[in-house]
Design a protein around this motif. Structure first.
Motif, PDB file in Angstrom:
ATOM      1  N   UNK A 140       5.662 -41.599  -6.533  1.00  0.00           N
ATOM      2  CA  UNK A 140       7.034 -40.925  -6.529  1.00  0.00           C
ATOM      3  C   UNK A 140       7.582 -40.498  -4.982  1.00  0.00           C
ATOM      4  N   UNK A 141       6.416 -39.759  -4.299  1.00  0.00           N
ATOM      5  CA  UNK A 141       6.760 -39.354  -3.118  1.00  0.00           C
ATOM      6  C   UNK A 141       6.490 -40.296  -1.722  1.00  0.00           C
ATOM      7  N   UNK A 142       5.564 -41.518  -2.210  1.00  0.00           N
ATOM      8  CA  UNK A 142       5.446 -42.319  -1.226  1.00  0.00           C
ATOM      9  C   UNK A 142       6.370 -42.507  -0.180  1.00  0.00           C
ATOM     10  N   UNK A 143       7.494 -42.894  -0.509  1.00  0.00           N
ATOM     11  CA  UNK A 143       8.596 -43.269   0.406  1.00  0.00           C
ATOM     12  C   UNK A 143       8.794 -42.288   1.721  1.00  0.00           C
ATOM     13  N   UNK A 144       8.155 -41.033   1.274  1.00  0.00           N
ATOM     14  CA  UNK A 144       8.326 -40.060   2.486  1.00  0.00           C
ATOM     15  C   UNK A 144       7.520 -40.263   3.614  1.00  0.00           C
ATOM     16  N   UNK A 145       6.457 -41.145   3.444  1.00  0.00           N
ATOM     17  CA  UNK A 145       5.696 -41.800   4.630  1.00  0.00           C
ATOM     18  C   UNK A 145       6.484 -42.380   5.550  1.00  0.00           C
ATOM     19  N   UNK A 146       6.958 -43.520   4.977  1.00  0.00           N
ATOM     20  CA  UNK A 146       8.019 -44.336   5.775  1.00  0.00           C
ATOM     21  C   UNK A 146       9.214 -43.771   6.289  1.00  0.00           C
ATOM     22  N   UNK A 147       9.923 -42.700   5.529  1.00  0.00           N
ATOM     23  CA  UNK A 147      11.093 -41.920   6.041  1.00  0.00           C
ATOM     24  C   UNK A 147      10.690 -41.125   7.296  1.00  0.00           C
ATOM     25  N   UNK A 148       9.269 -40.574   7.270  1.00  0.00           N
ATOM     26  CA  UNK A 148       9.087 -39.731   8.442  1.00  0.00           C
ATOM     27  C   UNK A 148       8.956 -40.754   9.730  1.00  0.00           C
ATOM     28  N   UNK A 149       8.182 -41.679   9.552  1.00  0.00           N
ATOM     29  CA  UNK A 149       8.186 -42.747  10.787  1.00  0.00           C
ATOM     30  C   UNK A 149       9.562 -43.130  11.176  1.00  0.00           C
ATOM     31  N   UNK A 150      10.518 -43.459  10.055  1.00  0.00           N
ATOM     32  CA  UNK A 150      11.860 -43.947  10.511  1.00  0.00           C
ATOM     33  C   UNK A 150      12.508 -42.738  11.078  1.00  0.00           C
ATOM     34  N   UNK A 151      12.448 -41.592  10.527  1.00  0.00           N
ATOM     35  CA  UNK A 151      13.018 -40.361  11.357  1.00  0.00           C
ATOM     36  C   UNK A 151      12.730 -40.031  12.738  1.00  0.00           C
ATOM     37  N   UNK A 152      11.303 -40.131  12.924  1.00  0.00           N
ATOM     38  CA  UNK A 152      10.643 -40.203  13.977  1.00  0.00           C
ATOM     39  C   UNK A 152      11.293 -41.017  15.230  1.00  0.00           C
ATOM     40  N   UNK A 153      11.356 -42.247  14.691  1.00  0.00           N
ATOM     41  CA  UNK A 153      11.876 -43.342  15.687  1.00  0.00           C
ATOM     42  C   UNK A 153      13.260 -43.257  15.914  1.00  0.00           C
ATOM     43  N   UNK A 154      14.045 -42.817  14.938  1.00  0.00           N
ATOM     44  CA  UNK A 154      15.393 -42.320  14.946  1.00  0.00           C
ATOM     45  C   UNK A 154      15.996 -41.329  16.092  1.00  0.00           C
ATOM     46  N   UNK A 155      14.919 -40.022  15.945  1.00  0.00           N
ATOM     47  CA  UNK A 155      14.910 -39.061  16.807  1.00  0.00           C
ATOM     48  C   UNK A 155      14.671 -39.558  18.285  1.00  0.00           C
ATOM     49  N   UNK A 156      13.820 -40.634  18.452  1.00  0.00           N
ATOM     50  CA  UNK A 156      13.446 -40.929  19.619  1.00  0.00           C
ATOM     51  C   UNK A 156      14.232 -41.931  20.334  1.00  0.00           C
ATOM     52  N   UNK A 157      15.113 -42.233  19.726  1.00  0.00           N
ATOM     53  CA  UNK A 157      16.163 -43.465  20.331  1.00  0.00           C
ATOM     54  C   UNK A 157      16.862 -43.065  21.787  1.00  0.00           C
ATOM     55  N   UNK A 158      17.348 -41.948  21.809  1.00  0.00           N
ATOM     56  CA  UNK A 158      17.737 -41.700  23.149  1.00  0.00           C
ATOM     57  C   UNK A 158      17.008 -42.067  24.170  1.00  0.00           C
TER      58      UNK A 158
END
Length: 374
Positions: A140-158
């Motif tokens: 159930x909480x497995x998607x949080x792994x990928x959300x964490x990576x996606x959020x980190x890459x989004x934050x690093x976009x600039x």
């Protein structure tokens, strides 16, 4: 439905790239259906339940993982949308853009964590075994792994926008290659593979940034990515012993996905090439108002669907614990008929997922203007 479709059509800006939205919707649909088909629970000793996978018992269904493992497309489109959104917000500070994006990405995760923490506590108070609780909570909480990576890459976009995106993708690919060589060829500890969690998904994300900058416009590039990715994945699986499944299989010592392997990254490159080739036909198809309405609503709630789809299936499984062996739900997935039983459960999973999706999508969103950078 006709009036809703007409309203969404009228609210869509003329310059909206509907092909990109269709790719995102297909990526979400692939992940949802893929997880619903390969996540299984099986009864164990003393009434306990443990995680299982039909692919562990029925390897003939492995090609399903090639169709439904669409995470690379999700990251590819995410990089494209982030680059376009940040460039359109050039008049504002990049920090403002990042904070707004983090709110959209991480907001739906808070109730997910709180609800499953409550469910876990409730199950423990009822005397449920630790193994059963883990088997229910982890998917159930497995998607949080990928959300964490996606959020980190989004934050690093600039920061990523300051570098050449193709070079960034190449460096990330080289990191994955080096890590896998160290793990499988030089005997490095297994934990070193987790360096690939960021590097592996940075490859399609950086290529999405390149696409937003017009660097992947050539059909030859798309065909090259598709052919090269397929060849690389096939070589690694057939010649170097990588797993054939592009998703994790319970009990296997090596997974292509946790952490991402070089085979998964090559497979992702093939998906990126295919996405580039089908974007234009999809854009034309999205001129049909009803199809576009479905895709637009799915895009408006992409994070909600991504985060909650496993919970929809798991909640049903938790509710069925009292009934013991339930075909297609709480049963060993070791016969082909299991897949038919699981298919029969999909409408139930979808109905439960709709409870999380509809309040935020239809009430108050269906009349909103569709943002060109969503």
């Amino acid at each position: 439905m006709a009036s809703l479709a007409a309203g969404i059509e009228a609210a869509t800006p003329e310059g909206r790239d509907r092909g990109v939205d269709a790719l995102r919707a297909l990526a979400i649909a692939g992940m949802v259906l893929g997880h619903w088909l390969v996540t299984a629970w099986a009864p164990g000793a003393a009434g306990a339940v443990h995680m299982s996978s039909p692919l562990a018992h029925l390897p003939e269904f492995t090609p399903l993982s090639w169709v439904f493992q669409t995470l690379a497309v999700f990251f590819f489109v995410g990089g494209y949308a982030a680059a376009r959104g940040l460039r359109s917000a050039a008049a504002r500070a990049s920090g403002t853009w990042v904070r707004a994006r983090m709110g959209r990405l991480l907001g739906p995760a808070v109730p997910l964590v709180l609800i499953w923490a409550g469910i876990a506590v409730g199950m423990a108070l009822r005397g449920t075994s630790v193994g059963t609780i883990r088997a229910m909570v982890v998917p159930a909480i497995g998607p949080l792994w990928f959300l964490t990576v996606f959020a980190a890459l989004t934050a690093a976009t600039p920061l990523l926008l300051r570098a050449h995106p193709v070079v960034t993708a190449a460096v990330a690919f080289a990191v994955v290659l080096g890590v896998d060589l160290a793990r499988f060829g030089l005997g490095a500890p297994a934990w070193t593979g987790w360096a690939n969690l960021a590097a592996g998904w940075l490859v399609p994300y950086a290529l999405g940034i390149a696409w937003a900058g017009g660097l992947l416009a050539s059909r030859r590039v798309a065909v090259g990515l598709l052919a090269g990715g397929v060849a690389g994945a096939a070589l690694l699986v057939g010649g170097f012993g990588y797993p054939a499944s592009m998703v994790g299989v319970t009990g296997d010592a090596v997974s292509n996905l946790s952490p991402p392997s070089l085979a998964a990254v090559c497979f992702g490159l093939a998906q990126v090439g295919l996405a580039l080739l089908v974007r234009a036909p999809l854009a034309r198809l999205m001129r049909r108002p009803r199809l576009w309405a479905v895709v637009a609503l799915a895009n408006l709630s992409a994070m909600t669907l991504f985060l909650w789809h496993q919970s929809a299936a798991t909640v049903i499984a938790v509710a069925a614990l009292r009934f013991g062996d339930v075909p297609g739900l709480l049963a060993v997935p070791d016969e082909p008929v299991w897949l038919l039983h699981r298919l029969a459960w999909l409408p139930v999973f979808a109905a439960v997922l709709a409870l999380a999706w509809l309040p935020g999508s239809v009430r108050g969103r269906c009349n909103d203007r569709v943002s060109p950078s969503a």
